[in-house]
Design an enzyme around this catalytic site. Structure first.
Site, mmCIF file in Angstrom:
data_model
loop_
_atom_site.group_PDB
_atom_site.id
_atom_site.type_symbol
_atom_site.label_atom_id
_atom_site.label_comp_id
_atom_site.label_asym_id
_atom_site.label_seq_id
_atom_site.Cartn_x
_atom_site.Cartn_y
_atom_site.Cartn_z
ATOM 1 N N SER A 65 0.856 -1.187 0.000
ATOM 2 C CA SER A 65 0.000 0.000 0.000
ATOM 3 C C SER A 65 0.891 1.236 0.000
ATOM 4 O O SER A 65 1.626 1.480 0.965
ATOM 5 C CB SER A 65 -0.884 0.011 1.253
ATOM 6 O OG SER A 65 -1.388 1.320 1.443
ATOM 7 N N HIS A 115 -1.392 -1.435 -4.261
ATOM 8 C CA HIS A 115 -2.626 -1.077 -3.557
ATOM 9 C C HIS A 115 -2.661 0.444 -3.357
ATOM 10 O O HIS A 115 -1.735 1.025 -2.777
ATOM 11 C CB HIS A 115 -2.647 -1.796 -2.211
ATOM 12 C CG HIS A 115 -3.896 -1.604 -1.402
ATOM 13 N ND1 HIS A 115 -5.029 -2.385 -1.575
ATOM 14 C CD2 HIS A 115 -4.196 -0.731 -0.410
ATOM 15 C CE1 HIS A 115 -5.968 -1.995 -0.712
ATOM 16 N NE2 HIS A 115 -5.493 -0.990 0.010
ATOM 17 N N ASP A 168 -4.908 3.634 -1.911
ATOM 18 C CA ASP A 168 -5.998 3.976 -0.986
ATOM 19 C C ASP A 168 -6.577 5.345 -1.319
ATOM 20 O O ASP A 168 -5.873 6.351 -1.246
ATOM 21 C CB ASP A 168 -5.456 3.982 0.448
ATOM 22 C CG ASP A 168 -5.126 2.584 0.917
ATOM 23 O OD1 ASP A 168 -6.063 1.767 0.993
ATOM 24 O OD2 ASP A 168 -3.947 2.297 1.185
ATOM 25 N N MET A 191 -9.265 8.142 -0.295
ATOM 26 C CA MET A 191 -10.091 8.600 0.837
ATOM 27 C C MET A 191 -10.663 9.971 0.517
ATOM 28 O O MET A 191 -9.956 10.830 -0.031
ATOM 29 C CB MET A 191 -9.234 8.693 2.101
ATOM 30 C CG MET A 191 -8.505 7.410 2.441
ATOM 31 S SD MET A 191 -7.661 7.540 4.031
ATOM 32 C CE MET A 191 -6.722 6.009 4.032
ATOM 33 N N HIS A 222 -8.541 0.865 -3.704
ATOM 34 C CA HIS A 222 -9.429 0.672 -2.555
ATOM 35 C C HIS A 222 -10.159 1.998 -2.329
ATOM 36 O O HIS A 222 -9.556 2.958 -1.850
ATOM 37 C CB HIS A 222 -8.561 0.259 -1.347
ATOM 38 C CG HIS A 222 -9.278 0.181 -0.046
ATOM 39 N ND1 HIS A 222 -8.614 0.086 1.163
ATOM 40 C CD2 HIS A 222 -10.595 0.177 0.260
ATOM 41 C CE1 HIS A 222 -9.486 0.023 2.148
ATOM 42 N NE2 HIS A 222 -10.696 0.093 1.637
ATOM 43 N N MET A 261 -12.324 4.339 -0.481
ATOM 44 C CA MET A 261 -12.951 4.685 0.811
ATOM 45 C C MET A 261 -13.667 6.006 0.619
ATOM 46 O O MET A 261 -13.224 7.062 1.108
ATOM 47 C CB MET A 261 -11.866 4.762 1.898
ATOM 48 C CG MET A 261 -11.351 3.399 2.310
ATOM 49 S SD MET A 261 -9.753 3.480 3.163
ATOM 50 C CE MET A 261 -8.666 3.525 1.742
ATOM 51 N N MET A 275 -11.287 -5.477 6.019
ATOM 52 C CA MET A 275 -10.485 -4.497 6.763
ATOM 53 C C MET A 275 -10.183 -5.071 8.136
ATOM 54 O O MET A 275 -11.077 -5.549 8.837
ATOM 55 C CB MET A 275 -11.245 -3.175 6.933
ATOM 56 C CG MET A 275 -11.415 -2.361 5.665
ATOM 57 S SD MET A 275 -9.887 -2.042 4.767
ATOM 58 C CE MET A 275 -8.904 -1.135 5.973
ATOM 59 N N GLY A 308 -8.688 4.633 7.303
ATOM 60 C CA GLY A 308 -8.416 6.060 7.415
ATOM 61 C C GLY A 308 -6.931 6.382 7.512
ATOM 62 O O GLY A 308 -6.497 7.414 7.050
ATOM 63 N N GLY A 340 -2.718 4.550 7.772
ATOM 64 C CA GLY A 340 -1.800 3.432 7.850
ATOM 65 C C GLY A 340 -1.231 3.335 9.252
ATOM 66 O O GLY A 340 -1.437 4.223 10.090
ATOM 67 N N GLY A 341 -0.540 2.249 9.531
ATOM 68 C CA GLY A 341 0.201 2.122 10.778
ATOM 69 C C GLY A 341 -0.612 1.791 12.015
ATOM 70 O O GLY A 341 -0.108 1.906 13.130
ATOM 71 N N ASP A 378 -6.485 -6.136 4.898
ATOM 72 C CA ASP A 378 -5.842 -4.813 4.861
ATOM 73 C C ASP A 378 -5.865 -4.173 6.244
ATOM 74 O O ASP A 378 -6.933 -3.899 6.793
ATOM 75 C CB ASP A 378 -6.647 -3.953 3.862
ATOM 76 C CG ASP A 378 -6.066 -2.568 3.632
ATOM 77 O OD1 ASP A 378 -4.997 -2.264 4.182
ATOM 78 O OD2 ASP A 378 -6.705 -1.798 2.882
ATOM 79 N N GLY A 398 -2.645 -3.393 9.479
ATOM 80 C CA GLY A 398 -1.914 -3.959 10.606
ATOM 81 C C GLY A 398 -1.214 -5.272 10.301
ATOM 82 O O GLY A 398 -0.890 -6.031 11.211
ATOM 83 N N SER A 457 2.733 0.211 6.207
ATOM 84 C CA SER A 457 3.835 0.624 7.076
ATOM 85 C C SER A 457 4.875 -0.477 7.245
ATOM 86 O O SER A 457 6.071 -0.184 7.379
ATOM 87 C CB SER A 457 3.299 1.083 8.430
ATOM 88 O OG SER A 457 2.478 0.091 8.989
HETATM 89 C C1 DX5 Z 1 -6.113 2.003 5.735
HETATM 90 C C2 DX5 Z 1 -5.736 1.576 4.347
HETATM 91 C C3 DX5 Z 1 -4.627 0.604 4.285
HETATM 92 C C4 DX5 Z 1 -3.326 1.089 4.895
HETATM 93 C C5 DX5 Z 1 -2.702 -0.091 5.541
HETATM 94 O O1 DX5 Z 1 -7.290 2.729 5.725
HETATM 95 O O2 DX5 Z 1 -6.849 0.976 3.689
HETATM 96 O O3 DX5 Z 1 -4.413 0.110 2.971
HETATM 97 O O4 DX5 Z 1 -2.418 1.626 3.975
HETATM 98 O O5 DX5 Z 1 -1.577 0.330 6.224
HETATM 99 P P1 DX5 Z 1 -0.847 -0.605 7.292
HETATM 100 O O6 DX5 Z 1 -0.361 -1.813 6.526
HETATM 101 O O7 DX5 Z 1 0.251 0.256 7.795
HETATM 102 O O8 DX5 Z 1 -1.853 -0.962 8.343
HETATM 103 ZN ZN ZN Z 2 -6.413 -0.080 1.717
#
Ligand code: DX5
Ligand code: ZN
Length: 222
Positions: A8, A33, A35, A37, A66, A68, A137, A142, A144-145, A175, A177, A198
């Protein structure tokens, strides 16, 4: 089927995305991937179709968008035109999931439905046969990390069992963590597309992290 690795780019340096995408491809990533938003469906803003068109120019890998966003249907044609190959939409964001999935598939894209951690699998029951993949999910979307939500782990296995019982070939993408410590267990539960942000782009050597994910996927996948 060996699990696919989908870095991602949300966790990459946004001023150097071309570099991140090329690095991911060279290290053996299977999908990119992306994201999207909108600041409404999730309380954050990221990227749009112009950026996806830029990513398209940098890689031959399939682009996994993806969405959102609220009213995802309105954005599907733009992202397809920009070069998205796979598009997933949240079941929480549309009242017309069947019609929206059909729009993605009839344009030649792979169609996915996304469930937030609190959304039950039963909400997919009527559309399972219309899907190329489900995106589960494992964090609230919203950012990463964030840390993997433990209740999402048995959800993967329950979904895998439902797909098998229905005689379908729907992929399960997960997707949020995911890292090198928990990925093996999640593949064993039935995940076959691994999204990692991350754990790849915050690592000291992102290419080495992708190779390590690939190794685990090769050794663990059924
Ligand atoms: C979160 C995103 C994810 C995000 C995952 O809303 O949809 O794709 O980048 O990041 P990590 O792998 O750090 O949880
Ligand atoms: Zn995603």
């Amino acid at each position: 089927m060996t699990a696919l690795i989908a870095p991602s780019i949300l966790s990459a340096d946004f001023t150097r995305l071309a570099e991140a995408v090329r690095l991911a491809e060279q290290a053996g990533a299977d999908l990119i991937h992306v994201d999207i938003m909108d600041g409404h469906f999730v309380p954050n803003l990221t990227l749009g179709p112009q950026l996806v068109a830029g990513v398209r120019r940098e890689t031959r890998l399939p682009i996994d968008v993806h969405l959102m966003v609220e009213n995802p249907r309105a954005f599907v044609p733009m992202f397809r035109e920009a070069g998205a190959d796979w598009i997933s939409i949240h079941v929480e964001a549309t009242a017309h999931l069947h019609k929206d999935l059909d729009l993605i598939r009839s344009s030649g894209g792979k169609a996915g439905a996304v469930l937030n951690p609190a959304t039950p699998l039963v909400s997919l029951e009527e559309v399972l046969g219309d899907l190329d993949y489900v995106l589960l999910m494992s964090v609230d979307p919203g950012w990463g990390g964030q840390a993997f939500i433990p209740s999402c782990r048995p959800k993967i296995r329950r979904l895998r069992e439902r797909i098998r019982a229905a005689g379908l070939e729907v992929r399960i993408e997960v997707d949020g963590g995911i890292n090198l410590d928990n990925v093996e267990g999640l593949i064993r539960e039935g995940m076959d597309i691994v999204v990692a942000g991350s754990a790849i782009f915050d690592a000291p050597d992102p290419a080495a992290a992708i190779r390590a994910f690939k190794d685990i996927a090769r050794k663990t996948s059924p």
